[in-house]
Design an enzyme around this catalytic site. Structure first.
Site, mmCIF file in Angstrom:
data_model
loop_
_atom_site.group_PDB
_atom_site.id
_atom_site.type_symbol
_atom_site.label_atom_id
_atom_site.label_comp_id
_atom_site.label_asym_id
_atom_site.label_seq_id
_atom_site.Cartn_x
_atom_site.Cartn_y
_atom_site.Cartn_z
ATOM 1 N N GLY A 42 -4.111 -46.874 -57.583
ATOM 2 C CA GLY A 42 -4.429 -45.528 -57.103
ATOM 3 C C GLY A 42 -3.277 -44.579 -57.426
ATOM 4 O O GLY A 42 -3.087 -43.561 -56.759
ATOM 5 N N GLY A 43 -2.534 -44.902 -58.478
ATOM 6 C CA GLY A 43 -1.341 -44.134 -58.845
ATOM 7 C C GLY A 43 -1.630 -42.718 -59.308
ATOM 8 O O GLY A 43 -0.701 -41.915 -59.440
ATOM 9 N N THR A 44 -2.917 -42.409 -59.558
ATOM 10 C CA THR A 44 -3.268 -41.039 -59.965
ATOM 11 C C THR A 44 -3.830 -40.249 -58.783
ATOM 12 O O THR A 44 -4.197 -39.088 -58.934
ATOM 13 C CB THR A 44 -4.344 -41.063 -61.081
ATOM 14 O OG1 THR A 44 -5.488 -41.779 -60.575
ATOM 15 C CG2 THR A 44 -3.830 -41.729 -62.345
ATOM 16 N N ASP A 50 -4.348 -38.628 -54.754
ATOM 17 C CA ASP A 50 -3.686 -37.579 -53.968
ATOM 18 C C ASP A 50 -2.420 -38.096 -53.273
ATOM 19 O O ASP A 50 -1.350 -37.476 -53.356
ATOM 20 C CB ASP A 50 -4.702 -37.058 -52.936
ATOM 21 C CG ASP A 50 -4.084 -36.063 -51.981
ATOM 22 O OD1 ASP A 50 -3.760 -34.951 -52.436
ATOM 23 O OD2 ASP A 50 -3.895 -36.400 -50.795
ATOM 24 N N LEU A 51 -2.524 -39.229 -52.612
ATOM 25 C CA LEU A 51 -1.378 -39.749 -51.860
ATOM 26 C C LEU A 51 -0.214 -40.072 -52.793
ATOM 27 O O LEU A 51 0.942 -39.770 -52.506
ATOM 28 C CB LEU A 51 -1.792 -41.007 -51.079
ATOM 29 C CG LEU A 51 -0.723 -41.587 -50.164
ATOM 30 C CD1 LEU A 51 -0.435 -40.650 -49.005
ATOM 31 C CD2 LEU A 51 -1.143 -42.951 -49.632
ATOM 32 N N ALA A 52 -0.533 -40.687 -53.932
ATOM 33 C CA ALA A 52 0.520 -41.057 -54.883
ATOM 34 C C ALA A 52 1.208 -39.808 -55.419
ATOM 35 O O ALA A 52 2.441 -39.755 -55.491
ATOM 36 C CB ALA A 52 -0.087 -41.873 -56.024
ATOM 37 N N ASP A 85 2.189 -47.185 -41.111
ATOM 38 C CA ASP A 85 1.863 -46.080 -40.217
ATOM 39 C C ASP A 85 3.043 -45.134 -40.362
ATOM 40 O O ASP A 85 4.133 -45.423 -39.849
ATOM 41 C CB ASP A 85 1.725 -46.542 -38.765
ATOM 42 C CG ASP A 85 1.292 -45.395 -37.862
ATOM 43 O OD1 ASP A 85 1.778 -44.264 -38.087
ATOM 44 O OD2 ASP A 85 0.485 -45.605 -36.949
ATOM 45 N N HIS A 86 2.842 -44.037 -41.091
ATOM 46 C CA HIS A 86 4.024 -43.265 -41.487
ATOM 47 C C HIS A 86 4.737 -42.640 -40.287
ATOM 48 O O HIS A 86 5.893 -42.253 -40.395
ATOM 49 C CB HIS A 86 3.677 -42.216 -42.557
ATOM 50 C CG HIS A 86 2.859 -41.082 -42.066
ATOM 51 N ND1 HIS A 86 1.497 -41.117 -42.007
ATOM 52 C CD2 HIS A 86 3.218 -39.869 -41.615
ATOM 53 C CE1 HIS A 86 1.065 -39.985 -41.523
ATOM 54 N NE2 HIS A 86 2.078 -39.193 -41.279
ATOM 55 N N GLU A 96 -2.053 -30.183 -34.514
ATOM 56 C CA GLU A 96 -2.047 -29.654 -35.880
ATOM 57 C C GLU A 96 -2.696 -28.277 -35.877
ATOM 58 O O GLU A 96 -3.556 -27.996 -35.030
ATOM 59 C CB GLU A 96 -2.853 -30.572 -36.802
ATOM 60 C CG GLU A 96 -2.312 -31.980 -36.916
ATOM 61 C CD GLU A 96 -3.223 -32.841 -37.784
ATOM 62 O OE1 GLU A 96 -3.044 -32.848 -39.002
ATOM 63 O OE2 GLU A 96 -4.130 -33.473 -37.225
ATOM 64 N N ASP A 145 -8.795 -41.658 -36.220
ATOM 65 C CA ASP A 145 -7.868 -41.147 -37.226
ATOM 66 C C ASP A 145 -6.437 -41.022 -36.693
ATOM 67 O O ASP A 145 -5.481 -41.151 -37.460
ATOM 68 C CB ASP A 145 -8.360 -39.764 -37.699
ATOM 69 C CG ASP A 145 -7.629 -39.298 -38.947
ATOM 70 O OD1 ASP A 145 -7.557 -40.087 -39.911
ATOM 71 O OD2 ASP A 145 -7.116 -38.161 -38.959
ATOM 72 N N HIS A 172 -1.462 -43.755 -34.833
ATOM 73 C CA HIS A 172 -0.199 -43.036 -34.631
ATOM 74 C C HIS A 172 0.183 -42.910 -33.152
ATOM 75 O O HIS A 172 1.302 -43.232 -32.756
ATOM 76 C CB HIS A 172 -0.270 -41.632 -35.245
ATOM 77 C CG HIS A 172 -0.660 -41.618 -36.685
ATOM 78 N ND1 HIS A 172 -0.128 -42.499 -37.594
ATOM 79 C CD2 HIS A 172 -1.525 -40.851 -37.381
ATOM 80 C CE1 HIS A 172 -0.654 -42.262 -38.788
ATOM 81 N NE2 HIS A 172 -1.508 -41.268 -38.684
HETATM 82 P P1 NAP Z 1 -7.804 -40.432 -53.927
HETATM 83 O O1 NAP Z 1 -7.101 -39.157 -54.203
HETATM 84 O O2 NAP Z 1 -9.297 -40.458 -53.911
HETATM 85 O O3 NAP Z 1 -7.300 -41.488 -55.010
HETATM 86 C C1 NAP Z 1 -7.892 -42.751 -55.170
HETATM 87 C C2 NAP Z 1 -7.176 -43.478 -56.293
HETATM 88 O O4 NAP Z 1 -7.800 -44.739 -56.480
HETATM 89 C C3 NAP Z 1 -7.231 -42.763 -57.632
HETATM 90 O O5 NAP Z 1 -6.020 -42.985 -58.316
HETATM 91 C C4 NAP Z 1 -8.371 -43.473 -58.335
HETATM 92 O O6 NAP Z 1 -8.234 -43.309 -59.726
HETATM 93 C C5 NAP Z 1 -8.140 -44.906 -57.855
HETATM 94 N N1 NAP Z 1 -9.324 -45.756 -57.932
HETATM 95 C C6 NAP Z 1 -10.565 -45.501 -57.430
HETATM 96 N N2 NAP Z 1 -11.406 -46.518 -57.718
HETATM 97 C C7 NAP Z 1 -10.675 -47.433 -58.417
HETATM 98 C C8 NAP Z 1 -10.978 -48.690 -59.002
HETATM 99 N N3 NAP Z 1 -12.201 -49.239 -58.941
HETATM 100 N N4 NAP Z 1 -9.990 -49.354 -59.631
HETATM 101 C C9 NAP Z 1 -8.734 -48.840 -59.715
HETATM 102 N N5 NAP Z 1 -8.396 -47.645 -59.185
HETATM 103 C C10 NAP Z 1 -9.344 -46.953 -58.547
HETATM 104 O O7 NAP Z 1 -7.342 -41.071 -52.557
HETATM 105 P P2 NAP Z 1 -5.938 -40.836 -51.788
HETATM 106 O O8 NAP Z 1 -6.075 -39.629 -50.954
HETATM 107 O O9 NAP Z 1 -4.822 -40.921 -52.762
HETATM 108 O O10 NAP Z 1 -5.931 -42.068 -50.792
HETATM 109 C C11 NAP Z 1 -5.639 -43.393 -51.186
HETATM 110 C C12 NAP Z 1 -5.645 -44.296 -49.953
HETATM 111 O O11 NAP Z 1 -4.641 -43.848 -49.047
HETATM 112 C C13 NAP Z 1 -6.961 -44.246 -49.156
HETATM 113 O O12 NAP Z 1 -7.185 -45.498 -48.559
HETATM 114 C C14 NAP Z 1 -6.671 -43.217 -48.063
HETATM 115 O O13 NAP Z 1 -7.454 -43.426 -46.911
HETATM 116 C C15 NAP Z 1 -5.209 -43.502 -47.787
HETATM 117 N N6 NAP Z 1 -4.471 -42.358 -47.228
HETATM 118 C C16 NAP Z 1 -4.376 -41.185 -47.904
HETATM 119 C C17 NAP Z 1 -3.652 -40.130 -47.357
HETATM 120 C C18 NAP Z 1 -3.487 -38.830 -48.095
HETATM 121 O O14 NAP Z 1 -2.757 -37.963 -47.585
HETATM 122 N N7 NAP Z 1 -4.112 -38.622 -49.250
HETATM 123 C C19 NAP Z 1 -3.022 -40.281 -46.114
HETATM 124 C C20 NAP Z 1 -3.132 -41.502 -45.448
HETATM 125 C C21 NAP Z 1 -3.853 -42.523 -46.018
HETATM 126 P P3 NAP Z 1 -9.464 -43.510 -60.762
HETATM 127 O O15 NAP Z 1 -10.617 -42.773 -60.192
HETATM 128 O O16 NAP Z 1 -8.939 -42.972 -62.034
HETATM 129 O O17 NAP Z 1 -9.674 -44.975 -60.820
#
Ligand code: NAP
Length: 484
Positions: free
Chosen positions: A17-19, A21-23, A177-178, A216, A235, A240
């Site tokens: 998931g390196g591409t 939002d969180l990454a 849990d950040h 918030e 959530d 938290h």
């Molecule tokens: P996101 O933006 O939807 O990103 C999902 C990532 O997973 C993308 O890099 C996507 O890239 C990849 N992905 C999806 N299907 C895949 C597959 N079959 N194989 C390999 N890679 C795949 O989600 P996010 O917001 O970064 O969140 C990621 C996780 O962190 C989730 O579990 C979310 O609940 C948790 N989280 C996020 C936040 C936040 O602030 N964003 C905060 C707390 C927790 P491709 O589509 O190119 O594969």
């Protein structure tokens, strides 16, 4: 004074998931700051992995943009950024398919720490864990990092734990849990267990009640789809707020070490009493004309999901018998404000004639804004005219008290990722803790569903529904002000 940075051992960190939002927003900018601080050594590498068809250069360009957008003032360090980006690689991989896994296997170096960050939907955890083993990429020392949400109820959390346990020992699993990575939260431990002053008072003899507020100002915005299936209880409270409550309420562990700390936290969760329906207030923000209502943002005109919750919990043990723990969290509230307040009891007797006011010591631990700790003490109002008493804070705002050191402290994600590399699980949730927390929240949520409980509407920019004020008023108490 400049803080001491101890570099961690060289590592290969794969971010599935390196591409995402969180990454882009948190993980990579955080790692960049640790790189600039000298904590991530130049022989460490970060490998992004997702389905998108990118090469290493394309990935570096994407992360360069992410750091420019979310990286803070350090993002202008051109040389540092170029050196950091050179540590990045990318593999196009499908968690559920076979493409890319051989390539990833070929990239992993022997003799360095291997960590795998599962920054993807939880539905993919099983597939990732299985393939990491199938392809011999994970070794017995590898660490995996998983994000919230860890399940949506006890059954699903158990199933996730079970899936991960098929391939990894508990000692390899880092459930983030950040909130636990926040500087102030760790300071709470330092204050409690590093000073002789507080521990003797830390019980039902001296504490009247405890308030935990996480407020918030933002609404659900783009996350409406996800949030509407979750709500504030799942959530925020289950993870938290529950973690903050545990740190406040736990017995002193014998050592500040993962096993000892997590054992004590678990005992607190297991000692939580079931909550009566009238000790919970659910709310949902309305539209005040300026902005959309929750239902509009969630695109669900009949949604009964809560964007606010206030509750009164009690812990059934000797230390806390009869002490209410009031928890509240919500969106679109008056200010962005997170605080834990320990409100001590009234004096047994006042020697100051004519002083009718109730003076109380309150220890307040501010998570945001103005991270710090203050202790409300009673002093004499200056000037003539006898002994009139006033309450004032002994204030320790970290930015003032610690200066540069506070500014340089790693943020929660940075600290926690470095802890993963160091192999320190103290600030991560253990599987049994997560399950115990769901075991407590599940019946509450089931009760709402059974009764078709409708959340009370509240105006954005307020402290939530009036009923939440009543939760304390009817017991002769009041919430502390939500202020930014
Ligand atoms: P996101 O933006 O939807 O990103 C999902 C990532 O997973 C993308 O890099 C996507 O890239 C990849 N992905 C999806 N299907 C895949 C597959 N079959 N194989 C390999 N890679 C795949 O989600 P996010 O917001 O970064 O969140 C990621 C996780 O962190 C989730 O579990 C979310 O609940 C948790 N989280 C996020 C936040 C936040 O602030 N964003 C905060 C707390 C927790 P491709 O589509 O190119 O594969």
């Amino acid at each position: 004074m400049v803080s001491r940075v101890i570099p961690v051992e060289p590592f290969d960190l794969v971010i599935f998931g390196g591409t995402g939002d969180l990454a882009r927003r948190k993980i990579l900018p955080g790692l960049f700051r640790r790189f600039l601080a000298g904590q991530m050594t130049p022989d460490s590498r970060i490998i992004g992995a997702a389905r998108a068809d990118l090469d290493a250069q394309g990935y570096r360009d994407m992360i360069r943009q992410g750091i420019a957008e979310f990286g803070g003032p350090e993002s202008t360090d051109g040389d540092g950024l170029a050196q950091f980006l050179a540590r990045l690689d990318y593999v196009s991989i499908d968690a559920t398919g076979e493409a890319g896994w051989q390539q990833l296997s070929g990239l992993m170096r022997p003799g360095v720490i291997r960590a795998f960050y599962f920054s993807v939907a939880p539905a993919l955890f099983g597939a990732l864990a299985e393939r990491l083993h199938q392809h011999g990429i994970a070794d017995p020392d590898s660490r995996i990092v998983v994000e919230k949400p860890f399940g949506r109820d006890l059954d699903s959390a158990r199933a996730l734990n079970h899936t991960l346990a098929e391939h990894f020992r508990e000692g390899q699993i880092y459930r983030i849990d950040h909130y636990l990575g926040k500087e102030t939260v760790q300071n709470l431990m330092a204050v409690r267990f590093g000073n002789i002053l507080f521990e003797p008072l830390w019980n039902h003899h001296y504490v009247d009640h405890i308030q935990i507020t996480v407020a918030e100002t933002v609404g659900v915005e783009g996350r409406g789809g996800y949030y509407d299936k979750s709500g504030a209880m799942r959530d925020m409270v289950q993870n938290h707020l529950m973690q903050l409550l545990c740190l406040i309420a736990m017995e002193p562990p014998s050592l500040f070490e993962a096993g000892a700390v997590r054992d004590e936290k678990l005992k607190v969760i297991r000692a939580l009493k079931p909550i009566a329906a009238h000790h919970i207030v659910r709310g949902q923000y309305d539209s005040n004309g300026d902005g959309p209502s929750y239902r509009e943002e969630a695109d669900n005109p009949r949604s009964f999901t809560e964007s606010f919750i206030a509750l009164r919990a009690e812990i059934a043990n000797w230390r806390w018998a009869g002490v209410p723990f009031y928890l509240r969290t919500g969106k679109k509230l008056r200010a962005r404000h997170s605080e834990i307040a320990v409100v001590f009891k009234d004096l047994p007797h006042s020697i100051f004639e004519g002083d009718e006011k109730r003076h109380r010591n309150i220890l307040s631990i501010r998570l945001q804004p103005n991270e710090g700790i203050d202790l409300q003490v009673t002093i004499k109002e200056p000037g003539p005219g006898g002994m009139r008493l006033i309450d004032r804070p002994l204030d320790m705002t970290f930015a003032t008290a610690l200066g540069e050191e506070a500014a340089e402290a790693p943020d929660a994600y940075e600290r926690l990722i470095m802890d993963v590399i160091r192999g320190n699980q103290t600030l991560f949730m253990r599987g049994d803790e997560v399950e115990a927390a769901w075991a407590w929240t599940d019946p509450i949520i089931a009760g709402w569903e059974r009764r078709n409980d409708v959340p009370k509407l509240y105006d954005p920019g307020t402290s939530g529904p009036d009923d939440s004020l009543m939760l304390l008023h009817r017991e002769g108490r009041r919430w502390r002000e939500i202020r930014g």
